[in-house]
Design an enzyme around this catalytic site. Sequence first.
Site, PDB file in Angstrom:
ATOM      1  N   LEU A   1      16.133  42.024  98.766  1.00 50.34           N
ATOM      2  CA  LEU A   1      16.164  41.366  99.737  1.00 50.34           C
ATOM      3  C   LEU A   1      15.270  42.422 100.524  1.00 50.34           C
ATOM      4  O   LEU A   1      14.758  43.292  99.831  1.00 50.34           O
ATOM      5  CB  LEU A   1      17.545  42.118 101.202  1.00 50.34           C
ATOM      6  CG  LEU A   1      18.778  41.900 101.118  1.00 50.34           C
ATOM      7  CD1 LEU A   1      19.377  42.269 102.056  1.00 50.34           C
ATOM      8  CD2 LEU A   1      18.846  40.196 101.051  1.00 50.34           C
TER       9      LEU A   1
ATOM     10  N   MET B   1      23.816  40.341  94.250  1.00 55.05           N
ATOM     11  CA  MET B   1      22.483  40.743  93.183  1.00 55.05           C
ATOM     12  C   MET B   1      21.429  40.094  93.080  1.00 55.05           C
ATOM     13  O   MET B   1      21.021  39.885  92.491  1.00 55.05           O
ATOM     14  CB  MET B   1      23.374  40.260  91.859  1.00 55.05           C
ATOM     15  CG  MET B   1      24.935  40.796  91.559  1.00 55.05           C
ATOM     16  SD  MET B   1      24.663  42.992  91.543  1.00 55.05           S
ATOM     17  CE  MET B   1      24.003  43.010  89.960  1.00 55.05           C
ATOM     18  N   ARG B   2      21.053  40.534  94.487  1.00 54.71           N
ATOM     19  CA  ARG B   2      19.450  40.241  94.458  1.00 54.71           C
ATOM     20  C   ARG B   2      19.431  40.623  95.938  1.00 54.71           C
ATOM     21  O   ARG B   2      19.839  41.451  96.376  1.00 54.71           O
ATOM     22  CB  ARG B   2      20.108  38.644  95.241  1.00 54.71           C
ATOM     23  CG  ARG B   2      18.519  37.672  95.537  1.00 54.71           C
ATOM     24  CD  ARG B   2      18.791  36.730  96.145  1.00 54.71           C
ATOM     25  NE  ARG B   2      19.680  35.491  94.351  1.00 54.71           N
ATOM     26  CZ  ARG B   2      19.196  34.670  94.472  1.00 54.71           C
ATOM     27  NH1 ARG B   2      17.761  34.654  94.092  1.00 54.71           N
ATOM     28  NH2 ARG B   2      19.810  33.962  93.337  1.00 54.71           N
TER      29      ARG B   2
ATOM     30  N   HIS C   1      26.635  51.169  95.316  1.00 58.77           N
ATOM     31  CA  HIS C   1      26.095  50.458  92.794  1.00 58.77           C
ATOM     32  C   HIS C   1      27.211  51.552  92.715  1.00 58.77           C
ATOM     33  O   HIS C   1      27.452  52.746  93.396  1.00 58.77           O
ATOM     34  CB  HIS C   1      24.980  51.120  93.892  1.00 58.77           C
ATOM     35  CG  HIS C   1      24.310  50.655  92.288  1.00 58.77           C
ATOM     36  ND1 HIS C   1      23.948  49.798  91.549  1.00 58.77           N
ATOM     37  CD2 HIS C   1      23.758  52.027  91.144  1.00 58.77           C
ATOM     38  CE1 HIS C   1      23.407  50.381  90.569  1.00 58.77           C
ATOM     39  NE2 HIS C   1      23.337  51.300  90.306  1.00 58.77           N
TER      40      HIS C   1
ATOM     41  N   ASN D   1      25.154  49.112 101.398  1.00 57.70           N
ATOM     42  CA  ASN D   1      25.093  48.861 100.425  1.00 57.70           C
ATOM     43  C   ASN D   1      25.941  49.871  98.811  1.00 57.70           C
ATOM     44  O   ASN D   1      26.187  50.726  99.781  1.00 57.70           O
ATOM     45  CB  ASN D   1      24.007  48.952  99.389  1.00 57.70           C
ATOM     46  CG  ASN D   1      24.101  47.878  97.648  1.00 57.70           C
ATOM     47  OD1 ASN D   1      24.537  46.639  97.023  1.00 57.70           O
ATOM     48  ND2 ASN D   1      23.273  48.317  96.681  1.00 57.70           N
TER      49      ASN D   1
ATOM     50  N   GLY E   1      33.873  39.682  93.919  1.00 55.50           N
ATOM     51  CA  GLY E   1      34.161  40.089  95.667  1.00 55.50           C
ATOM     52  C   GLY E   1      35.183  41.121  95.666  1.00 55.50           C
ATOM     53  O   GLY E   1      35.489  40.852  96.444  1.00 55.50           O
ATOM     54  N   SER E   2      35.731  41.901  94.276  1.00 55.93           N
ATOM     55  CA  SER E   2      36.586  42.301  94.236  1.00 55.93           C
ATOM     56  C   SER E   2      36.813  43.928  96.274  1.00 55.93           C
ATOM     57  O   SER E   2      37.030  44.445  96.631  1.00 55.93           O
ATOM     58  CB  SER E   2      37.168  43.525  93.519  1.00 55.93           C
ATOM     59  OG  SER E   2      35.958  44.829  93.202  1.00 55.93           O
ATOM     60  N   ASN E   3      35.222  43.954  96.065  1.00 54.58           N
ATOM     61  CA  ASN E   3      34.324  45.225  96.619  1.00 54.58           C
ATOM     62  C   ASN E   3      34.919  44.785  98.556  1.00 54.58           C
ATOM     63  O   ASN E   3      35.227  45.328  99.619  1.00 54.58           O
ATOM     64  CB  ASN E   3      33.116  45.503  96.644  1.00 54.58           C
ATOM     65  CG  ASN E   3      33.223  46.556  95.759  1.00 54.58           C
ATOM     66  OD1 ASN E   3      34.252  47.867  96.111  1.00 54.58           O
ATOM     67  ND2 ASN E   3      33.357  47.038  95.267  1.00 54.58           N
TER      68      ASN E   3
ATOM     69  N   THR F   1      17.023  50.599 102.088  1.00 54.98           N
ATOM     70  CA  THR F   1      15.541  50.338 102.706  1.00 54.98           C
ATOM     71  C   THR F   1      15.513  49.610 101.124  1.00 54.98           C
ATOM     72  O   THR F   1      16.152  49.380 100.215  1.00 54.98           O
ATOM     73  CB  THR F   1      15.308  51.713 102.846  1.00 54.98           C
ATOM     74  OG1 THR F   1      15.483  51.940 101.431  1.00 54.98           O
ATOM     75  CG2 THR F   1      16.011  51.942 103.852  1.00 54.98           C
TER      76      THR F   1
HETATM   77  C1  GAR Z   1      30.506  45.807  92.029  1.00 55.93           C
HETATM   78  O1  GAR Z   1      31.077  47.424  91.246  1.00 55.93           O
HETATM   79  C2  GAR Z   1      29.377  47.022  92.426  1.00 55.93           C
HETATM   80  O2  GAR Z   1      28.965  47.919  93.105  1.00 55.93           O
HETATM   81  C3  GAR Z   1      29.012  46.355  91.721  1.00 55.93           C
HETATM   82  O3  GAR Z   1      28.159  45.022  91.527  1.00 55.93           O
HETATM   83  C4  GAR Z   1      30.045  44.815  91.508  1.00 55.93           C
HETATM   84  C5  GAR Z   1      30.871  43.921  91.565  1.00 55.93           C
HETATM   85  O4  GAR Z   1      32.072  43.570  92.229  1.00 55.93           O
HETATM   86  N1  GAR Z   1      26.874  46.247  92.231  1.00 55.93           N
HETATM   87  C6  GAR Z   1      25.830  46.208  91.961  1.00 55.93           C
HETATM   88  O5  GAR Z   1      25.301  46.438  90.917  1.00 55.93           O
HETATM   89  C7  GAR Z   1      24.714  46.353  92.850  1.00 55.93           C
HETATM   90  N2  GAR Z   1      23.399  47.313  91.770  1.00 55.93           N
HETATM   91  P1  GAR Z   1      32.553  43.025  92.801  1.00 55.93           P
HETATM   92  O6  GAR Z   1      32.147  41.225  93.262  1.00 55.93           O
HETATM   93  O7  GAR Z   1      33.964  43.256  92.518  1.00 55.93           O
HETATM   94  O8  GAR Z   1      33.056  44.158  94.215  1.00 55.93           O
END
Ligand code: GAR
Length: 210
Positions: free
Chosen positions: A93, A90-91, A109, A107, A12-14, A141
Amino acid sequence: KKKVVVFISGGGSNMLSLAKAAAEPDFPAEIIAVISDKAEAGGLAKAAALGIATASFVRKDFQSKEEHEAAILAELDRLQPDIICLAGYMRLLSAAFINRHAGRILNIHPSLLPLFPGLYTHQRALEAGMKLAGCTVHFVTEGMDDGPIIAQAAVPILAGDTPETLAARVLTVEHKTYPLALRLVSEGKVTMHDGRAVSHGVCDASGALI
Ligand code: GAR
């Protein structure tokens, strides 16, 4: 302010970067809840510590993907968010889920999409001999890591990088890019029309961080 629900699966850092940005008085959005598909997601405790409501919907507690998504959709009906931010969710939709919230789901990425969607993105960027990597925030999408691009940021790939060192460098720009993208969407400066991201009253470069 726009009401935002953040979906997470992990640390959950983002989500935290969005919550910190939203704590600023002039930010046009507030995080009203964090939803996880993993009961043990580290981000749940971090959100709760900030006083944000949390809920988890664990896939194996439901008979099917449809029932799992129906439970989450019912929670969203209750929360009535303006915007949903997937932040390490990571799922994939379903189309039905996305259509219920069309144009409202974002989202992030950790690659310069459309390059390297899906898993092992950093490893694949290294194997391809890329000299730049980065992150992308886009409207969701159907399709994995697909959809109109709202904002991107680039970082160098350095000699000796591993997927882990590269992921850490990309993550630092993710934490700036997602709040920027959420601001643009919350202020109505970027919307989705006919499958494209459209800017209103800003130059397109405002979605780029270098
Ligand atoms: C992040 O790097 C995000 O961009 C990636 O998972 C990580 C989650 O980190 N997302 C994907 O790869 C989606 N396809 P976080 O839980 O610390 O935010």
